[in-house]
Design a protein around this motif. Structure first.
Motif, PDB file in Angstrom:
ATOM      1  N   ASN B 333       4.560  -2.917  -2.701  1.00 27.44           N
ATOM      2  CA  ASN B 333       3.541  -3.274  -3.677  1.00 27.44           C
ATOM      3  C   ASN B 333       2.318  -3.785  -2.930  1.00 27.44           C
ATOM      4  N   LEU B 334       1.259  -4.094  -3.664  1.00 26.91           N
ATOM      5  CA  LEU B 334       0.004  -4.442  -2.999  1.00 26.91           C
ATOM      6  C   LEU B 334      -0.139  -5.940  -2.741  1.00 26.91           C
ATOM      7  N   ALA B 335       0.887  -6.712  -3.146  1.00 32.42           N
ATOM      8  CA  ALA B 335       0.843  -8.140  -2.858  1.00 32.42           C
ATOM      9  C   ALA B 335       1.622  -8.409  -1.572  1.00 32.42           C
ATOM     10  N   ASP B 336       2.864  -7.910  -1.530  1.00 35.81           N
ATOM     11  CA  ASP B 336       3.703  -8.182  -0.359  1.00 35.81           C
ATOM     12  C   ASP B 336       3.424  -7.214   0.782  1.00 35.81           C
ATOM     13  N   LEU B 337       3.032  -6.014   0.437  1.00 34.72           N
ATOM     14  CA  LEU B 337       2.708  -4.987   1.432  1.00 34.72           C
ATOM     15  C   LEU B 337       3.838  -4.780   2.450  1.00 34.72           C
ATOM     16  N   ASN B 338       5.065  -4.793   1.956  1.00 34.23           N
ATOM     17  CA  ASN B 338       6.186  -4.528   2.863  1.00 34.23           C
ATOM     18  C   ASN B 338       6.334  -3.034   3.102  1.00 34.23           C
ATOM     19  N   VAL B 339       6.579  -2.694   4.356  1.00 36.40           N
ATOM     20  CA  VAL B 339       6.729  -1.291   4.729  1.00 36.40           C
ATOM     21  C   VAL B 339       8.154  -0.838   4.405  1.00 36.40           C
ATOM     22  N   LEU B 340       8.272   0.152   3.524  1.00 41.65           N
ATOM     23  CA  LEU B 340       9.592   0.659   3.138  1.00 41.65           C
ATOM     24  C   LEU B 340       9.984   1.871   3.970  1.00 41.65           C
ATOM     25  N   GLU B 341       9.022   2.754   4.161  1.00 39.56           N
ATOM     26  CA  GLU B 341       9.313   3.978   4.907  1.00 39.56           C
ATOM     27  C   GLU B 341       8.072   4.380   5.668  1.00 39.56           C
ATOM     28  N   VAL B 342       8.281   5.101   6.774  1.00 42.49           N
ATOM     29  CA  VAL B 342       7.160   5.612   7.551  1.00 42.49           C
ATOM     30  C   VAL B 342       7.435   7.081   7.872  1.00 42.49           C
ATOM     31  N   TYR B 343       6.420   7.917   7.718  1.00 45.34           N
ATOM     32  CA  TYR B 343       6.537   9.340   8.030  1.00 45.34           C
ATOM     33  C   TYR B 343       5.549   9.702   9.129  1.00 45.34           C
ATOM     34  N   HIS B 344       6.014  10.511  10.068  1.00 42.11           N
ATOM     35  CA  HIS B 344       5.125  11.072  11.088  1.00 42.11           C
ATOM     36  C   HIS B 344       5.255  12.585  11.037  1.00 42.11           C
ATOM     37  N   LYS B 345       4.140  13.261  10.865  1.00 45.31           N
ATOM     38  CA  LYS B 345       4.131  14.713  10.699  1.00 45.31           C
ATOM     39  C   LYS B 345       5.152  15.159   9.646  1.00 45.31           C
ATOM     40  N   GLY B 346       5.190  14.406   8.559  1.00 42.87           N
ATOM     41  CA  GLY B 346       6.067  14.769   7.459  1.00 42.87           C
ATOM     42  C   GLY B 346       7.530  14.426   7.665  1.00 42.87           C
TER      43      GLY B 346
END
Lengths: 575, 575
Positions: B333-346
């Protein structure tokens, strides 16, 4: 940068030596930080050395005034102004535009590489920075009959020219999206450089496919919603305020009312007559109008300067900061935004300063070739039922395709379309190779009575285009344009009322803007008098009626063209 | 782009074919327009095809989540994290950083081109985009004793490498401004590319002269006023939040309170330990902290994405738009801004995924060379009167030059400086060529008792640096670093307490971040226990005490160096 020079610049920037010029005390627009800061601007060899507290060999007091980076027109066709390139640039530069991103596709459509070379040559010594995008669509589409075909092979010659920034507006969206080999050869040639777009009214999927091809700008956007769609697709929106197409109000109103981020918006004129530039202004008008509509002046100035420079990768332009070119506009205040002075490379531009203009090669002055063209080519048999009518929309270059019943008359036993009740005849006559191809259609919205108007400026193929309420005056108008080797003309009751000769490729006059303005003013007044409604420029509007890349309906030498369906009709009657 | 592929992409973008991956229903951050729009993101071959309504071969539901472009660290030194480059990048990528603009000047200072090649090689196959700036100042200044000299001639070899973006941080401002030939040779070599700056505390004229040389970024700025001065001079401000230097709060607070235009601001970490990246985050922390301080999230995200891409000319990165690389961060969300997943080149980045790391060339593991070094080298005769004291400032890498009376003792008839009352001894020992050069000075602010701490990481020459309250433990610490061929060590009462070996150029461990973290945690705790105040990382802070490009005072193997005066003293006693 030469090290010896750098050492001097560095000492001058640090106040240890006097630079040649210091503009003192203005509120300087800092394009990077988007704010005004009062200070002195130190200049040497046409380069800004610093903004701070300086004294110079020469000092100009600008206390209380506003000093901005020179404005950038991010997309224009010099030819559309009717005067030679040097002439236009001097006028527009006087309005504060010191950088022009030019697409010479009018010249290229008439004269190919020679046309492009003409534009490059003519803009070598002007008091402004002129960059050229290599025209991508010459001809614009497969239905065009133009003067030259510009292939990827021919474009290659321009890759090493330092004033060539990229590929000119890619108008043939269908070829892009469908993956046409010849179009993608051109796109590939300019990989890594800017590839300008021209993408009116694409749906969401088509727009994504278009952007995917590497096209990163568009200037055809007419409303806020579409502007945002383009911006989201990673394209710079070049907000256009030209003579025929005035898109600024709609887009700026949207940006203002929604407080939108404007970092990827710039300004352009696309096509603006010299007469209007003289009267209204150039990019300074875009800035002024945007501010009137409520856009913060800092945002408007960024659109006119640094953002356009970012868009085109012009790292030395668009800001008043160390190492940037000393191109400035001095404004009186932030409400009126009147241009008081303009500097290019640190030199004050003087309106009266005339430079030797390189001559025009003779071949470029002999480009209107008709053979076997007779008045009979203008006949339009009436087939009964409804016909496609090209409705002109005021203030837009888009047209509407109406299906309507149109008047008819019987002449020597033939049923023919008879102009009247607001319906006029429009014709496009091929003029490059004397093929005699002539397309005839029906137009609504022009309202001329008792005569015809014609032009050899007719985007983008620049064939002859003529509108009238009788064949005799229309035929005469075409003949007159052959005689003058291009131009605008008005005929009335079997006589030529007036002609503005445009002998350079049938697009431009070399008689100077004063003469062009004088004749044009007279002709425009006459056209309105003959029934063309006030509120739009008859010749500019006429010049777009043949452009087959803008919806919905156009006239070409091959017949009536329905843009969205990509369908050519020999006659406007469907029956 | 391959035309066959384009045709498929175009059809998929238009919804006529299914792309391989669709991330569905997230609020997508549109970097160009600075807003969130809910939609599906279509991806093929690691490229974004479009944002709209799509179905794909594989679909991932992200409804209600926030999808942003992968973050960009606009300036960092991979070596500073103590682990091998691949290790660091995997950790930081897990935090959402998918692009790293790396300056390998630590490696270059120890091992020259071989060091740069090591960084390039190690980052070839990582799940992120790693670009390299060629180190400009190796050695950093004329007073440095480092391992290799990198001339313009040697740099030339890197010009054609596609992952080389430009010239690394130009720290030697004096050489730039004075117009030194060798410095300007390097600047000229990278004309037209990005030339990174390092310009703390320049006055207005010097800053203009520095920018005039074509330098367009800086990450050394510690307050709002200076940030604005740099921005006005046309430089991108890379807001740094690293382990030792935390500049974000001061700058962001200024930007927020004055509603400043932030288009030329980006984020970087510069130097951040892996342990802190694990605990606090990477560029996602910069974003989060900026938002906590009141910066609109859209502006913070633009700093972390598109603006950094613009700064470095990375046209395919920093946005979720057609043709852009499919690098994404999914936030809760835009308050906590926790990173859930990250994609590199899809591709989803998985924390547990291990790749084969290319081995380190043996020569790079044998770089600590001492000869003729004895405990006597650490003696510091007291000459009476005041001495220059290097005062460490918490949370900054700048130091203060104090003139103070310091304690003294008589040993075997000699008056010597005697650590105590908060004053400790600091020494820098040349380690590349066994010259035996040793500089000894006095430091305040570290407060260690009954031992010493030492490191072979010591910007930028990476000689051995040691601080202690007695010569025996300091000598032992130096000996221990020779044994381990680099590292961090703590000695206490004549014994080595613990050592973190950093055998790769004396800068990095190849034992994995878990082991590094385990040992480091223990050592940091011990250092605090021995008297070093809480609130700063003792080893990182130590590592900057020899850096002669940051004011005011430093220790080098040649003695005490006063930065602003460019003056080297054999002894801190002025008398």
């Amino acid at each position: 940068m030469d090290l010896g020079k750098y050492r001097f610049y560095s000492e001058a920037a640090r106040g240890l030596k006097k630079p040649e010029l210091v503009l003192k005390g203005a509120y300087v627009f800092m394009a990077h930080s988007g704010e005004f800061v009062q200070g002195d601007v130190a200049v040497a060899d046409g380069i800004v050395l610093g903004v701070g507290s300086y004294s110079g060999e020469k000092e100009i007091d600008l206390t209380g005034k506003y000093l901005c980076p020179g404005f950038i027109d991010s997309h224009l066709h010099l030819e559309s102004t009717l005067v030679t390139p040097g002439e236009l640039i001097r006028q527009a530069a006087g309005c504060g535009t010191t950088t022009f991103i030019v697409d010479p596709h009018e010249s290229a459509n008439v004269s190919g590489s020679e046309g492009i070379d003409y534009i490059l040559k003519q803009t070598e010594e002007v008091p402004a920075n002129v960059f050229v995008m290599v025209p991508s669509c010459v001809p614009a589409t497969h239905v065009d009959d133009n003067g030259c075909i510009l292939t990827a092979g021919k474009m290659k010659a321009y890759l090493d020219c330092p004033r060539i920034l990229g590929l000119g507006e890619v108008m043939d969206a269908v070829s892009v999206i469908s993956g046409s080999v010849s179009m993608h050869e051109k796109l590939a040639l300019f990989e890594g450089r800017v590839r300008d777009g021209h993408a009116p009214f694409l749906n969401s999927g088509d727009l994504a496919a278009y952007a995917l091809a590497g096209i990163s700008t568009d200037h055809e956007c007419v409303d806020y919603e579409y502007a945002m769609a383009e911006c989201r697709n990673g394209m710079y929106v070049l907000i256009r305020e030209g003579s025929a197409a005035r898109n600024l109000d709609a887009i700026i109103r949207g940006l203002v009312s929604r407080h939108t981020d404007t970092s990827f918006f710039c300004f352009c004129t696309d096509d603006k007559h010299i007469e209007e530039i003289r009267r209204e202004g150039h990019i300074n008008y875009n800035v002024k109008r945007a501010v009137q509509l409520g856009l913060p002046v800092e945002k408007a100035l960024k659109m006119a300067t640094i953002q356009a420079a970012q868009c085109y990768g012009l790292k030395h332009l668009g800001a008043v900061a160390p190492g940037y070119q000393a191109d400035f506009v001095v404004l009186d205040n932030l409400a009126d935004l009147n241009v008081l002075e303009v500097y290019h490379k640190g030199r004050l531009i003087r309106a009266d300063e005339k430079k030797e203009i390189p001559p025009c090669p003779p071949a470029l002055k002999n480009t209107v070739h008709l053979q076997h063209f007779t008045q009979d080519h203008l006949r339009l048999p009436h087939r009964g039922g409804k016909a496609h009518v090209l409705r002109m929309i005021e203030g837009q270059i888009a047209t509407e395709d109406l299906m309507e019943e149109v008047p008819c008359s019987k002449t020597e036993g033939d049923l023919l379309f008879a102009p009247g009740d607001g319906y006029l005849k429009i014709a496009a006559v091929e003029r490059h190779k004397g093929t005699g191809k002539t397309g005839v259609g029906i137009v609504k919205g022009f309202g001329i009575r008792g005569g015809a108007i014609a032009s050899s400026v007719s985007h983008d193929s620049h064939n002859l285009i003529v509108i009238g309420d009788n064949d005799r005056d229309m035929y005469l108008a075409v003949q007159e344009l052959v005689r003058s080797q291009g131009g605008y003309t008005i005929t009335e009751n079997g006589k030529v009322y007036e002609t503005l000769p445009l002998p350079v490729m049938g697009l431009m006059s070399d008689a100077g803007y004063e003469e062009v303005n004088r004749v044009l003013k007279k002709m425009i007044a006459k056209a309105h008098e003959m029934g063309i409604p006030e509120g739009f420029d008859p010749f500019i509007t006429l010049s777009f009626m043949a452009l087959p890349v803008i919806p919905e309906i156009r006239i070409t030498p091959r017949g009536v063209y329905l843009v969205k369906e990509d369908r050519l009709l020999e006659t406007p009657f469907e029956k």
